[in-house]
Design a protein around this motif. Structure first.
Motif, mmCIF file in Angstrom:
data_model
loop_
_atom_site.group_PDB
_atom_site.id
_atom_site.type_symbol
_atom_site.label_atom_id
_atom_site.label_comp_id
_atom_site.label_asym_id
_atom_site.label_seq_id
_atom_site.Cartn_x
_atom_site.Cartn_y
_atom_site.Cartn_z
ATOM 1 N N THR A 58 0.851 -1.186 0.000
ATOM 2 C CA THR A 58 0.000 0.000 0.000
ATOM 3 C C THR A 58 0.890 1.240 0.000
ATOM 4 O O THR A 58 2.085 1.179 0.330
ATOM 5 C CB THR A 58 -0.923 0.037 1.232
ATOM 6 N N SER A 75 -1.458 -8.061 1.089
ATOM 7 C CA SER A 75 -0.898 -6.737 0.858
ATOM 8 C C SER A 75 -0.289 -6.258 2.172
ATOM 9 O O SER A 75 -0.833 -6.528 3.242
ATOM 10 C CB SER A 75 -1.967 -5.760 0.368
ATOM 11 N N ARG A 111 -5.959 -9.150 0.446
ATOM 12 C CA ARG A 111 -6.380 -8.268 -0.628
ATOM 13 C C ARG A 111 -7.862 -8.453 -0.886
ATOM 14 O O ARG A 111 -8.371 -9.555 -0.848
ATOM 15 C CB ARG A 111 -5.637 -8.596 -1.914
ATOM 16 N N ASP A 125 0.487 -3.373 4.642
ATOM 17 C CA ASP A 125 -0.002 -2.050 4.989
ATOM 18 C C ASP A 125 0.697 -1.637 6.282
ATOM 19 O O ASP A 125 1.401 -2.434 6.902
ATOM 20 C CB ASP A 125 -1.521 -2.078 5.175
ATOM 21 N N ASP A 170 0.374 1.109 9.899
ATOM 22 C CA ASP A 170 -0.184 2.184 10.713
ATOM 23 C C ASP A 170 1.012 3.005 11.170
ATOM 24 O O ASP A 170 1.956 2.457 11.738
ATOM 25 C CB ASP A 170 -0.929 1.621 11.920
ATOM 26 N N THR A 219 0.745 3.617 2.099
ATOM 27 C CA THR A 219 1.157 3.862 3.487
ATOM 28 C C THR A 219 2.357 3.005 3.853
ATOM 29 O O THR A 219 3.287 3.473 4.523
ATOM 30 C CB THR A 219 -0.014 3.588 4.453
ATOM 31 N N ALA A 220 2.371 1.744 3.411
ATOM 32 C CA ALA A 220 3.521 0.869 3.678
ATOM 33 C C ALA A 220 4.768 1.393 2.979
ATOM 34 O O ALA A 220 5.859 1.381 3.559
ATOM 35 C CB ALA A 220 3.215 -0.556 3.230
#
Length: 95
Positions: free
Chosen positions: A5, A75, A93, A77, A79, A7-8
């Motif tokens: 993602t 996937s 996914r 990701d 935080d 963000t990742a």
């Protein structure tokens, strides 16, 4: 193949800042064997022989063969808290 993602990607690039690593370094994910098989994440200066390499927007992820097989339909990701290190997660996914 493991997807990343946005963000990742940002979290991986941020982890590299200030580290004494070459430009082609990345996040390495390995599968630890044992009764409680788990994933181990670490920064690596280069992939190891047999690693699957995933690149997106200047972020690189190296997967050992066992992790690549396990995560092929996932996937990565993350935080990202305002302070501290990101927490990576692996939702399935969609679609």
């Amino acid at each position: 193949m493991l997807a990343l993602t946005d963000t990742a990607v940002t979290a991986i690039r941020d982890l590299m800042v200030g580290e004494d690593l070459p430009a082609d370094a990345g996040l390495r994910i390995t599968l630890k064997s044992g009764d409680d098989a788990s994933l181990e994440l670490s920064l690596a200066s280069a992939p190891r022989p047999g690693d699957q390499v995933i690149e997106k927007s200047r972020a690189r992820v190296f997967l050992d063969p066992a992790a690549a097989e396990l995560l092929s339909d996932r996937s990565l990701d993350a935080d990202v808290p305002p302070t501290g290190h990101p927490v990576f997660r692996l939702p399935r996914r969609s679609g």
